[in-house]
Write a protein that holds these residues in place. Structure first.
Motif, mmCIF file in Angstrom:
data_model
loop_
_atom_site.group_PDB
_atom_site.id
_atom_site.type_symbol
_atom_site.label_atom_id
_atom_site.label_comp_id
_atom_site.label_asym_id
_atom_site.label_seq_id
_atom_site.Cartn_x
_atom_site.Cartn_y
_atom_site.Cartn_z
ATOM 1 N N LEU A 1 -12.006 48.110 -40.149
ATOM 2 C CA LEU A 1 -11.234 47.092 -40.868
ATOM 3 C C LEU A 1 -10.742 47.622 -42.209
ATOM 4 O O LEU A 1 -9.580 47.404 -42.596
ATOM 5 C CB LEU A 1 -12.096 45.847 -41.066
ATOM 6 C CG LEU A 1 -11.437 44.674 -41.807
ATOM 7 C CD1 LEU A 1 -10.222 44.170 -41.034
ATOM 8 C CD2 LEU A 1 -12.445 43.539 -42.014
ATOM 9 N N SER A 2 -11.610 48.338 -42.917
ATOM 10 C CA SER A 2 -11.219 48.910 -44.214
ATOM 11 C C SER A 2 -10.097 49.925 -44.044
ATOM 12 O O SER A 2 -9.173 49.992 -44.866
ATOM 13 C CB SER A 2 -12.430 49.573 -44.879
ATOM 14 O OG SER A 2 -13.474 48.636 -45.092
ATOM 15 N N SER B 1 -2.423 50.249 -44.274
ATOM 16 C CA SER B 1 -1.298 49.312 -44.420
ATOM 17 C C SER B 1 -0.784 49.300 -45.856
ATOM 18 O O SER B 1 0.437 49.296 -46.095
ATOM 19 C CB SER B 1 -1.739 47.905 -44.004
ATOM 20 O OG SER B 1 -2.174 47.873 -42.666
ATOM 21 N N THR B 2 -1.705 49.315 -46.810
ATOM 22 C CA THR B 2 -1.315 49.340 -48.223
ATOM 23 C C THR B 2 -0.612 50.648 -48.559
ATOM 24 O O THR B 2 0.416 50.656 -49.264
ATOM 25 C CB THR B 2 -2.552 49.167 -49.120
ATOM 26 O OG1 THR B 2 -3.251 47.981 -48.753
ATOM 27 C CG2 THR B 2 -2.148 49.084 -50.581
ATOM 28 N N CYS C 1 -13.069 56.358 -44.893
ATOM 29 C CA CYS C 1 -13.207 55.541 -43.680
ATOM 30 C C CYS C 1 -12.962 56.376 -42.421
ATOM 31 O O CYS C 1 -13.681 56.240 -41.424
ATOM 32 C CB CYS C 1 -12.225 54.364 -43.724
ATOM 33 S SG CYS C 1 -12.538 53.164 -45.040
ATOM 34 N N ILE D 1 -5.783 54.506 -53.079
ATOM 35 C CA ILE D 1 -6.229 53.806 -51.882
ATOM 36 C C ILE D 1 -6.438 54.803 -50.737
ATOM 37 O O ILE D 1 -7.334 54.650 -49.902
ATOM 38 C CB ILE D 1 -5.201 52.737 -51.468
ATOM 39 C CG1 ILE D 1 -5.184 51.600 -52.502
ATOM 40 C CG2 ILE D 1 -5.535 52.164 -50.100
ATOM 41 C CD1 ILE D 1 -6.457 50.796 -52.582
ATOM 42 N N ILE E 1 -7.773 49.941 -41.698
ATOM 43 C CA ILE E 1 -6.520 49.223 -41.415
ATOM 44 C C ILE E 1 -5.903 48.688 -42.704
ATOM 45 O O ILE E 1 -4.695 48.816 -42.947
ATOM 46 C CB ILE E 1 -6.770 48.090 -40.410
ATOM 47 C CG1 ILE E 1 -7.172 48.660 -39.044
ATOM 48 C CG2 ILE E 1 -5.535 47.201 -40.273
ATOM 49 C CD1 ILE E 1 -7.594 47.618 -38.039
ATOM 50 N N VAL E 2 -6.739 48.107 -43.564
ATOM 51 C CA VAL E 2 -6.246 47.553 -44.830
ATOM 52 C C VAL E 2 -5.702 48.673 -45.726
ATOM 53 O O VAL E 2 -4.615 48.556 -46.314
ATOM 54 C CB VAL E 2 -7.365 46.771 -45.547
ATOM 55 C CG1 VAL E 2 -6.903 46.338 -46.944
ATOM 56 C CG2 VAL E 2 -7.780 45.557 -44.731
ATOM 57 N N CYS E 3 -6.447 49.767 -45.834
ATOM 58 C CA CYS E 3 -6.037 50.869 -46.710
ATOM 59 C C CYS E 3 -4.752 51.520 -46.227
ATOM 60 O O CYS E 3 -3.834 51.773 -47.021
ATOM 61 C CB CYS E 3 -7.153 51.908 -46.793
ATOM 62 S SG CYS E 3 -8.629 51.369 -47.687
ATOM 63 N N CYS F 1 -0.788 54.078 -53.591
ATOM 64 C CA CYS F 1 -1.071 54.596 -52.239
ATOM 65 C C CYS F 1 -1.962 55.833 -52.289
ATOM 66 O O CYS F 1 -2.681 56.119 -51.315
ATOM 67 C CB CYS F 1 0.228 54.897 -51.493
ATOM 68 S SG CYS F 1 1.365 56.000 -52.314
ATOM 69 N N ASN G 1 2.966 50.686 -47.096
ATOM 70 C CA ASN G 1 3.833 49.744 -47.796
ATOM 71 C C ASN G 1 4.362 50.336 -49.099
ATOM 72 O O ASN G 1 5.585 50.361 -49.351
ATOM 73 C CB ASN G 1 3.062 48.446 -48.068
ATOM 74 C CG ASN G 1 3.898 47.409 -48.795
ATOM 75 O OD1 ASN G 1 5.116 47.402 -48.711
ATOM 76 N ND2 ASN G 1 3.228 46.537 -49.523
ATOM 77 N N SER H 1 -9.306 55.521 -47.718
ATOM 78 C CA SER H 1 -8.965 55.591 -46.289
ATOM 79 C C SER H 1 -9.507 56.869 -45.663
ATOM 80 O O SER H 1 -9.947 56.867 -44.512
ATOM 81 C CB SER H 1 -7.455 55.496 -46.101
ATOM 82 O OG SER H 1 -6.806 56.651 -46.599
#
Length: 361
Positions: free
Chosen positions: A223-224, A230-231, A195, A188, A226-228, A185, A234, A192
């Protein structure tokens, strides 16, 4: 004119970053107060699967406060360098610790107070030595920065390392090694933040009347992000679920902030325009914040105050010199020989235990 504009944007970003920390730090207190109020009423707690907190206005006030703080943090990246905004996120931990001592009756021990002081000093040093001007002001400039070979290599390495940790290392060692999930995290998170920086610039251009929504880069960044995010959420939740929060928080702050500073140095090249004393000052401030956060979290369960310090020192001095003093007293006070001998034997026994001697037993 451009220098004055850069100074103005820097001040706006600084104010937004600091207000973000205040709102986010206060949100934890409001949420906790709401949950404690529900617990006194006998409602099912959130940790047991209850959702009664949705009817508590204090909890919603905390959620609103966190939303305002995150929005301010998002906007801060559009005005100030990531080198400044990201490390100042530690102030939210400090605000939460101070407010909890006043409103939640959670005692802040000596280590915590020193940690708060060090965090404030470190943040001040970073503000003084942070880069004053921002290199990227338009989406076109951001696009050119993202195509830079250095950043392409960095982003590729981040993705490869993250995939290896997620697919190979995580299933095997994620439950036992605290660094696995936190590293995922954190690295990543560096992408983020990039972004967020790009989207912040896009929003500024949108308010200026430019056709930002027609630019593919804006949607790619969204989009990037959101993916980052979320990862990040998690794997940070996994780390918090398995390991102690007091250990996860400082380690995550250190690795995440280091990743962001590295990414910022590669992408925005802010360090190239900094003098040597400013670079040293920035790193010194960052390291000071790290020490402060560590003291605030690592020793938060230790009941230690300033009043305990002289007592501890007297006990240590007595343990070191007690044997000699007791022997001297015994030779000069025959009528007290029995108590003295008892004290000598207990002192020697204590020393033997500390040194692992079996003869003490």
């Amino acid at each position: 004119m451009s220098q004055a504009r850069g100074r103005y944007d820097f001040c706006i970003g600084l104010v937004l970053a600091m207000s973000s920390s205040i709102f986010i730090g206060g949100s934890f207190i409001l949420k906790k107060k709401g949950l404690l109020r529900l617990a006194r009423k006998g409602s099912m707690r959130a940790g047991q699967g209850g959702h009664a907190y949705l009817k508590e206005w204090l909890w919603w006030a905390g959620l609103l406060s966190m939303g305002v703080g995150e929005a301010a943090n998002f906007a801060a990246y559009a005005f100030a360098p990531a080198t400044l905004v990201t490390p100042l996120g530690a102030l939210s931990v400090l605000v939460s610790a101070i407010l909890s001592s006043f409103f939640l009756n959670e005692k802040l021990n000596l280590h915590g107070k020193i940690g708060c002081l060090l965090s404030i000093l470190g943040s001040t040093v970073m503000v003084i030595h942070a880069p004053q001007e921002e290199e990227v002001e338009t989406l076109d400039e951001m696009s050119n920065k993202l195509r830079d070979p250095g950043f392409v290599v960095f982003a590729t390495l981040v993705v490869i390392v993250s995939l290896i940790l997620i697919v190979v290392v995580g299933p095997r060692h994620g439950q036992t090694n605290i660094l696995v999930y936190i590293t995922i995290c954190s690295v990543i998170g560096a992408l983020s933040v990039s972004c967020v920086k790009g989207l912040g610039i896009a929003i500024k251009e949108l308010f200026a009347g430019k056709p930002v929504l027609k630019s593919p880069l804006s949607w790619i960044l969204l989009l990037s992000l959101i993916v980052c995010v979320s990862t990040q959420i998690n794997y940070l939740n996994r780390a918090l679920d398995i390991f102690n929060t007091s250990i996860v928080t400082p380690i995550y702050y250190v690795i995440f902030t280091t990743s962001v500073l590295t990414c910022s140095a590669i992408l925005f090249k802010e360090w190239q325009h900094m003098a040597a004393d400013d670079i040293i000052g920035t790193f010194s401030g960052f390291l000071t914040i790290i020490v402060g956060i560590f003291l605030l979290h690592a020793f938060k369960d230790v009941n230690f105050t300033l009043a305990n310090l002289p007592v501890s020192l007297r006990k240590d001095d007595r343990a070191a010199n007690g044997s000699l003093l007791s022997t001297y007293d015994c030779f000069n006070h025959d009528e007290e020989s029995t108590p003295c001998l008892s004290e000598i034997q207990s002192t020697e026994s204590l020393s033997a235990r500390r040194n692992g001697s079996l003869s003490a037993f």
